[in-house]
Design a protein around this motif. Structure first.
Motif, PDB file in Angstrom:
ATOM      1  N   SER A  65       0.820  -1.214   0.000  1.00 60.43           N
ATOM      2  CA  SER A  65       0.000   0.000   0.000  1.00 60.43           C
ATOM      3  C   SER A  65       0.853   1.263   0.000  1.00 60.43           C
ATOM      4  CB  SER A  65      -0.939   0.019   1.205  1.00 60.43           C
ATOM      5  OG  SER A  65      -0.219  -0.103   2.417  1.00 60.43           O
ATOM      6  N   ILE A  66       2.105   1.164   0.457  1.00 63.59           N
ATOM      7  CA  ILE A  66       3.000   2.319   0.443  1.00 63.59           C
ATOM      8  C   ILE A  66       3.774   2.406  -0.862  1.00 63.59           C
ATOM      9  CG2 ILE A  66       5.070   3.338   1.486  1.00 63.59           C
ATOM     10  CD1 ILE A  66       4.114   2.403   4.176  1.00 63.59           C
ATOM     11  N   SER A  67       4.300   1.290  -1.323  1.00 66.17           N
ATOM     12  CA  SER A  67       5.180   1.317  -2.495  1.00 66.17           C
ATOM     13  C   SER A  67       4.582   0.632  -3.718  1.00 66.17           C
ATOM     14  CB  SER A  67       6.519   0.661  -2.151  1.00 66.17           C
ATOM     15  OG  SER A  67       6.327  -0.705  -1.794  1.00 66.17           O
ATOM     16  N   LYS A  68       3.255   0.492  -3.772  1.00 62.21           N
ATOM     17  CA  LYS A  68       2.608  -0.137  -4.922  1.00 62.21           C
ATOM     18  C   LYS A  68       2.755   0.754  -6.158  1.00 62.21           C
ATOM     19  CE  LYS A  68      -1.743  -2.281  -6.314  1.00 62.21           C
ATOM     20  NZ  LYS A  68      -3.147  -2.518  -5.969  1.00 62.21           N
ATOM     21  N   PRO A  69       3.021   0.188  -7.346  1.00 67.27           N
ATOM     22  CA  PRO A  69       3.251  -1.234  -7.595  1.00 67.27           C
ATOM     23  C   PRO A  69       4.565  -1.711  -6.984  1.00 67.27           C
ATOM     24  CG  PRO A  69       3.786   0.033  -9.542  1.00 67.27           C
ATOM     25  CD  PRO A  69       3.207   1.013  -8.564  1.00 67.27           C
TER      26      PRO A  69
END
Length: 300
Positions: free
Chosen positions: A244-248
């Motif tokens: 959720s922080i570094s998506k993708p």
């Protein structure tokens, strides 16, 4: 003999449905996953049965462990786990120590510390994605903007976008979210210590520091071990907060759980299953010794 068998029969019948479900949906699926990890099912065609699959033994594991990308994931997992464990244990312990003796407004402080735990990792990840934005200078936002406004420009950095240590930035929201849980465990341990022990130590002339060091801290060591095991196995399986922080999925924040998701999304079920088994082994290395130690204590 017959009587003892009859006595054992009733409890077994009572436990039979649970044993069956656990055996089928836990150990049965682990066996299926292990079998899949030893095949060459790497394409959608093989997954749907259009192409025959072959048994390849531990080849998938050897290829994974020798892959530089997967080694990077393991390194990230190690860094994340260390920072996550140290941060939650230290902050949780300090908060519990501060609240150990009843203070005015204790209920409010407890609620504030425990509130982050009620928020899902996905929801907090969305907020922390903005807070940990890597933009600097005029386009800075989040924490970088705060540092800029307060004259602490030297603290600005690219957070999770750092290739070598970006994963440690994601440990910050994880620490924020679970420190309250560790605090609750330690606080329960402190409150469970009999008052007679404290009084006896004071009568022996111990100072406050000696009281904590030699009497109270040893009493909460089992709590510390339990918290360490719980937080440790949670960190090994971390996925939703990272995504959720570094998506993708980004290379700098990649961990084995993310690798498993990426492999499965591309229908590479064999490698996805292999990563799952590696994670299972890592979690078992943390949990099983604790279970053995606990079982030995109970049987003494």
């Amino acid at each position: 003999m017959i009587t003892s068998v009859k006595r054992a029969g009733a409890p077994l019948l009572l436990l039979a449905p649970s044993l069956f479900l656990v055996g089928l949906f836990v150990y049965g699926l682990i066996a299926v996953n292990l079998r899949t990890s030893m095949t060459d099912v790497h394409t959608a065609g093989q997954a749907t049965g259009q192409q025959p699959s072959e048994h390849v033994g531990f080849d998938n594991y050897f290829e994974l462990l020798s892959s530089e990308a997967f080694q990077h994931s393991l390194k990230n997992l190690f860094l994340y786990t260390v920072v996550f464990l140290v941060g939650t244990m230290v902050m949780g312990f300090v908060w519990a120590w501060m609240l150990e003796r009843p203070v005015k407004g204790e209920g409010i402080f407890r609620s504030i510390y425990l509130f982050p735990m009620a928020v899902s990792f996905v929801a907090s990840g969305v907020v922390w994605r903005w807070l940990l934005n890597s933009n600097q200078g005029e386009s800075a936002t989040g924490l970088n903007r705060l540092f800029q406004m307060t004259g602490l420009d030297f603290l600005q950095n690219n957070w999770w976008n750092n290739v070598d240590y970006g994963i440690t930035a994601i440990a910050i929201p994880a620490i924020w979210q679970l420190s309250g849980y560790v605090m609750a465990l330690f606080l329960a341990g402190f409150r469970g210590i009999p008052e007679e022990l404290r009084e006896a130590a004071r009568m022996d002339g111990t100072t406050t520091w000696q009281l904590y060091r030699h009497v109270l801290f040893p009493q909460v060591s089992p709590i510390a071990l339990s918290a360490l095991i719980i937080i440790g196995h949670m960190s090994l399986k971390s996925f939703d907060l990272i995504m959720s922080i570094s998506k993708p999925a980004n290379y700098q924040t990649k961990v084995p759980a993310v690798d498993m998701y990426v492999y499965k999304s591309s229908f590479d079920y064999a490698n996805a299953a292999a990563v799952g088994m590696v994670l299972l082994v890592l979690v078992a290395l943390v949990v099983v010794p604790y279970l053995i130690r606990t079982n030995r204590k109970e049987t003494r």
